[in-house]
Design a protein around this motif. Structure first.
Motif, PDB file in Angstrom:
ATOM      1  N   ALA A 414       6.115 -23.236  -2.299  1.00  0.00           N
ATOM      2  CA  ALA A 414       6.295 -23.840  -0.974  1.00  0.00           C
ATOM      3  C   ALA A 414       6.909 -22.853   0.004  1.00  0.00           C
ATOM      4  CB  ALA A 414       7.166 -25.095  -1.083  1.00  0.00           C
ATOM      5  N   ALA A 415       7.923 -22.117  -0.443  1.00  0.00           N
ATOM      6  CA  ALA A 415       8.574 -21.141   0.443  1.00  0.00           C
ATOM      7  C   ALA A 415       7.613 -20.015   0.811  1.00  0.00           C
ATOM      8  CB  ALA A 415       9.817 -20.572  -0.242  1.00  0.00           C
ATOM      9  N   PHE A 416       6.816 -19.581  -0.172  1.00  0.00           N
ATOM     10  CA  PHE A 416       5.842 -18.520   0.108  1.00  0.00           C
ATOM     11  C   PHE A 416       4.850 -18.974   1.177  1.00  0.00           C
ATOM     12  CE2 PHE A 416       1.614 -16.724  -0.579  1.00  0.00           C
ATOM     13  CZ  PHE A 416       1.886 -15.377  -0.425  1.00  0.00           C
ATOM     14  N   LEU A 417       4.327 -20.207   1.039  1.00  0.00           N
ATOM     15  CA  LEU A 417       3.356 -20.707   2.002  1.00  0.00           C
ATOM     16  C   LEU A 417       3.994 -20.876   3.382  1.00  0.00           C
ATOM     17  CD1 LEU A 417       0.561 -21.749   2.719  1.00  0.00           C
ATOM     18  CD2 LEU A 417       1.256 -24.010   1.882  1.00  0.00           C
ATOM     19  N   ASP A 452     -10.877 -10.499   8.824  1.00  0.00           N
ATOM     20  CA  ASP A 452      -9.876 -11.574   8.801  1.00  0.00           C
ATOM     21  C   ASP A 452      -9.279 -11.727   7.403  1.00  0.00           C
ATOM     22  OD1 ASP A 452     -10.059 -12.636  11.558  1.00  0.00           O
ATOM     23  OD2 ASP A 452     -12.112 -13.103  10.985  1.00  0.00           O
ATOM     24  N   ILE A 453     -10.140 -11.662   6.383  1.00  0.00           N
ATOM     25  CA  ILE A 453      -9.641 -11.773   5.013  1.00  0.00           C
ATOM     26  C   ILE A 453      -8.678 -10.636   4.710  1.00  0.00           C
ATOM     27  CG2 ILE A 453     -10.302 -12.011   2.591  1.00  0.00           C
ATOM     28  CD1 ILE A 453     -11.532 -14.166   4.362  1.00  0.00           C
ATOM     29  N   GLU A 454      -9.039  -9.437   5.101  1.00  0.00           N
ATOM     30  CA  GLU A 454      -8.199  -8.276   4.799  1.00  0.00           C
ATOM     31  C   GLU A 454      -6.876  -8.325   5.548  1.00  0.00           C
ATOM     32  OE1 GLU A 454     -10.818  -4.981   5.568  1.00  0.00           O
ATOM     33  OE2 GLU A 454     -11.747  -5.134   3.577  1.00  0.00           O
ATOM     34  N   LEU A 455      -6.903  -8.848   6.767  1.00  0.00           N
ATOM     35  CA  LEU A 455      -5.650  -8.997   7.518  1.00  0.00           C
ATOM     36  C   LEU A 455      -4.712  -9.963   6.789  1.00  0.00           C
ATOM     37  CD1 LEU A 455      -5.335  -9.427  11.358  1.00  0.00           C
ATOM     38  CD2 LEU A 455      -3.999 -10.863   9.822  1.00  0.00           C
ATOM     39  N   VAL A 456      -5.265 -11.073   6.314  1.00  0.00           N
ATOM     40  CA  VAL A 456      -4.452 -12.089   5.639  1.00  0.00           C
ATOM     41  C   VAL A 456      -3.942 -11.577   4.291  1.00  0.00           C
ATOM     42  CG1 VAL A 456      -4.478 -14.385   4.591  1.00  0.00           C
ATOM     43  CG2 VAL A 456      -5.580 -14.010   6.803  1.00  0.00           C
ATOM     44  N   THR A 457      -4.810 -10.945   3.525  1.00  0.00           N
ATOM     45  CA  THR A 457      -4.371 -10.462   2.214  1.00  0.00           C
ATOM     46  C   THR A 457      -3.309  -9.379   2.346  1.00  0.00           C
ATOM     47  OG1 THR A 457      -6.279  -8.956   2.143  1.00  0.00           O
ATOM     48  CG2 THR A 457      -6.518 -11.087   1.050  1.00  0.00           C
ATOM     49  N   ALA A 458      -3.368  -8.611   3.409  1.00  0.00           N
ATOM     50  CA  ALA A 458      -2.311  -7.616   3.660  1.00  0.00           C
ATOM     51  C   ALA A 458      -0.978  -8.308   3.907  1.00  0.00           C
ATOM     52  CB  ALA A 458      -2.694  -6.732   4.846  1.00  0.00           C
ATOM     53  N   GLU A 459      -1.004  -9.405   4.672  1.00  0.00           N
ATOM     54  CA  GLU A 459       0.225 -10.171   4.931  1.00  0.00           C
ATOM     55  C   GLU A 459       0.747 -10.787   3.637  1.00  0.00           C
ATOM     56  OE1 GLU A 459       2.027 -10.511   7.691  1.00  0.00           O
ATOM     57  OE2 GLU A 459       0.675  -9.226   8.851  1.00  0.00           O
ATOM     58  N   MET A 460      -0.151 -11.277   2.802  1.00  0.00           N
ATOM     59  CA  MET A 460       0.261 -11.872   1.543  1.00  0.00           C
ATOM     60  C   MET A 460       0.907 -10.822   0.622  1.00  0.00           C
ATOM     61  SD  MET A 460      -3.100 -14.311   0.923  1.00  0.00           S
ATOM     62  CE  MET A 460      -2.598 -14.882  -0.703  1.00  0.00           C
ATOM     63  N   SER A 461       0.333  -9.650   0.600  1.00  0.00           N
ATOM     64  CA  SER A 461       0.882  -8.574  -0.241  1.00  0.00           C
ATOM     65  C   SER A 461       2.267  -8.147   0.231  1.00  0.00           C
ATOM     66  CB  SER A 461      -0.069  -7.367  -0.212  1.00  0.00           C
ATOM     67  OG  SER A 461      -1.330  -7.721  -0.776  1.00  0.00           O
ATOM     68  N   LYS A 462       2.475  -8.146   1.542  1.00  0.00           N
ATOM     69  CA  LYS A 462       3.796  -7.808   2.081  1.00  0.00           C
ATOM     70  C   LYS A 462       4.829  -8.841   1.666  1.00  0.00           C
ATOM     71  CE  LYS A 462       2.167  -5.745   6.405  1.00  0.00           C
ATOM     72  NZ  LYS A 462       2.120  -5.988   7.880  1.00  0.00           N
ATOM     73  N   LEU A 463       4.458 -10.116   1.818  1.00  0.00           N
ATOM     74  CA  LEU A 463       5.404 -11.193   1.531  1.00  0.00           C
ATOM     75  C   LEU A 463       5.761 -11.272   0.059  1.00  0.00           C
ATOM     76  CD1 LEU A 463       4.084 -14.109   3.794  1.00  0.00           C
ATOM     77  CD2 LEU A 463       6.282 -12.945   3.981  1.00  0.00           C
ATOM     78  N   ILE A 464       4.803 -11.019  -0.810  1.00  0.00           N
ATOM     79  CA  ILE A 464       5.058 -11.166  -2.239  1.00  0.00           C
ATOM     80  C   ILE A 464       6.041 -10.114  -2.731  1.00  0.00           C
ATOM     81  CG2 ILE A 464       3.283  -9.715  -3.287  1.00  0.00           C
ATOM     82  CD1 ILE A 464       3.998 -13.416  -4.143  1.00  0.00           C
ATOM     83  N   LYS A 465       6.158  -9.027  -1.997  1.00  0.00           N
ATOM     84  CA  LYS A 465       7.066  -7.949  -2.385  1.00  0.00           C
ATOM     85  C   LYS A 465       8.493  -8.153  -1.884  1.00  0.00           C
ATOM     86  CE  LYS A 465       3.355  -4.511  -2.537  1.00  0.00           C
ATOM     87  NZ  LYS A 465       2.777  -3.306  -1.888  1.00  0.00           N
ATOM     88  N   THR A 466       8.636  -9.076  -0.919  1.00  0.00           N
ATOM     89  CA  THR A 466       9.976  -9.279  -0.342  1.00  0.00           C
ATOM     90  C   THR A 466      10.780 -10.298  -1.137  1.00  0.00           C
ATOM     91  OG1 THR A 466       9.098 -10.986   1.136  1.00  0.00           O
ATOM     92  CG2 THR A 466       9.140  -8.710   1.952  1.00  0.00           C
TER      93      THR A 466
END
Length: 466
Positions: A414-417, A452-466
């Protein structure tokens, strides 16, 4: 005439030009528009005595609310299965407002805009490769489409028992069989007085499926000992876009007495693709079908259609007949939508659909559908190949259902989303699948690209590391 109203009429061209330019500016930058906002806006319930006039009101709207509106029609709004609006659909929608018809009748005097709706239904039947033995009409969304179809089903079941539920109310229990109904179906059952809990849940197929187990369905039917019932099936479930076996159900329809309803809100559009149309094969044998247009058809909210076999037109009339419209003879000879669906007042919802279908044709919608499926699979491969995430189900069509890897991370979903949606770059929705907290991304927007997919997956990869 009121002075403000008179002034707006005199300068209508300036007012509409300002709105046009603002609309074009929004659409040109929709990819940069946030998909989520968190700002709060205090309410002002005081009405100006003499009014502001159109242009000043537009300015007041821009100052107070314009930034509140998110890019739900944009390429990275993947929540709730929301399509955008094609250029032709926008044109049709603007004209719908300008002409401002109350669409009911096809002949006689006065407003005859239902002729346009009738033609649009025929175009949709052609798009879906369905026979012309369905009566169709436009309603607000999947909820009202399911409601309309199931209301006729309720009347049919009553007649099997020698009852008229439309006139006398429910006096008997209605048997409902289903496996994975959408929430709009449950809401419809509640509104119809049947009851949202009045369901006999059929088993789903093994192997991480949401579709009906046909053998179990056969057993449930036999257990009813010949009692009539309503079968609600899925033309694409909401989490994993699973499809019930319509060929097998067609065979059961020949053996047993039941009303067969298909909720094909967005899955019905699989028929636009030669690669995927087999998923809906056999659906032409259903008694009623619900389909959303503001999803994969990419027309503005609110727009959906219901389809009911014409052989049940008398039951449909008995269900929705307006009290001031006495039935005489064949209801199709003096047709009015007022007697065939819930609303007595309705806008010409068909026109944006008519414009978009005529503008882009079968080829255009094939490309929209197949692009969405391609984008879903592209995103699904990212999830599958990234150790931080896991797919909760196969990517069957245009929806990706996933979660964070590892049971220990379930409480972090939930927090990730929330953080991901908080970037304003994308919007997805939470879900629960097989008792796991998950995230659902639905691809139906005609604008979505690999970028668009690549922009979103880049954001997801950033967040998962924090």
């Amino acid at each position: 005439m009121n002075e403000q109203l008179k002034n707006d009429l005199t300068h209508l061209d300036s007012l509409l030009e300002a709105v046009k330019l603002q609309g074009l500016g929004f659409l040109e930058k929709i990819s940069d528009r946030p998909t989520s906002v968190t700002a709060s806006f205090p309410s002002d319930g005081t009405l100006n005595e003499i009014g502001l006039g159109g242009l000043t009101t537009l300015e007041a709207f821009n100052n107070r609310f314009e930034k509140l509106l998110v890019a739900s029609a944009g390429p990275r709004y993947w929540g709730f299965v929301i399509g955008g609006a094609t250029p032709a659909a926008i044109a049709g929608d603007w004209l719908t407002t300008i002409y401002d018809q109350n669409t009911q009748a096809t002949q006689g005097q006065g407003d005859l805009s239902a002729v346009i709706e009738m033609e649009t239904i025929k175009l949709l039947l052609d798009l879906f490769d369905l026979p012309r033995d369905f009566i169709g009409g436009f309603v607000t969304g999947a909820t009202m489409s399911n409601f309309t179809c199931l209301a006729v089903a309720r009347q049919w079941l009553g007649k099997q028992l020698g009852k008229d539920f439309a006139k006398d109310g429910l006096t008997e229990r209605i048997n409902i069989l289903t496996a994975t109904p959408h929430s709009s179906t449950l809401k419809s059952l509640a509104m119809l007085g049947i009851g949202s809990n009045n369901l006999d849940k059929v088993k789903v197929m093994e192997g991480n499926r949401e579709s009906i187990d046909i053998e179990n369905l056969d057993l449930r039917i036999k257990a009813l000992n010949g009692q009539p019932f309503i079968l609600i099936t899925s033309g694409g479930t909401v989490n994993t876009v699973d499809f019930d076996d319509f060929h097998a159900i067609s065979k059961l329809k020949k053996k047993y007495n039941f009303w067969w309803h298909i909720d094909g809100a967005f899955g019905a559009f699989a028929t636009c693709s030669s690669k995927h149309k087999q998923l809906m094969s056999g659906w032409e044998n259903a008694d009623s079908i619900a389909i959303d247009c503001h999803k994969w058809l990419n027309v503005p909210y609110d727009s959906a259609i219901f389809l009911v076999k014409e052989q049940y037109k008398i039951l449909q009339l008995e269900t929705f007949q307006n009290s001031n419209a006495p039935y005489l003879g064949d209801p199709m000879e003096n047709f009015s939508y007022m007697n065939f669906l819930p609303e007595n007042s309705r806008r010409l919802r068909a026109l944006p659909v008519w414009f978009s279908l005529r503008a882009y044709g079968k080829k255009g919608y094939q490309e929209i559908v197949e692009n969405s499926i391609e984008m879903a699979n592209y995103f699904g491969r990212f999830i599958e190949n990234n150790q931080a995430f896991e797919l909760l189900a196969l990517v069957r069509l245009n929806t990706v259902c996933f979660t964070l890897s590892g049971d220990e991370n379930q409480e972090k979903v939930a927090a990730f989303l929330t953080n991901l949606n908080g970037t304003g770059k994308v919007f997805m929705t939470p879900t629960l699948y097989n008792n796991k907290k998950g995230i659902r991304a639905a691809f139906v927007n005609w604008r979505t690209t690999v970028a668009d997919i690549e922009l979103v997956t880049a954001e997801m990869s950033k967040l998962i590391k924090t």
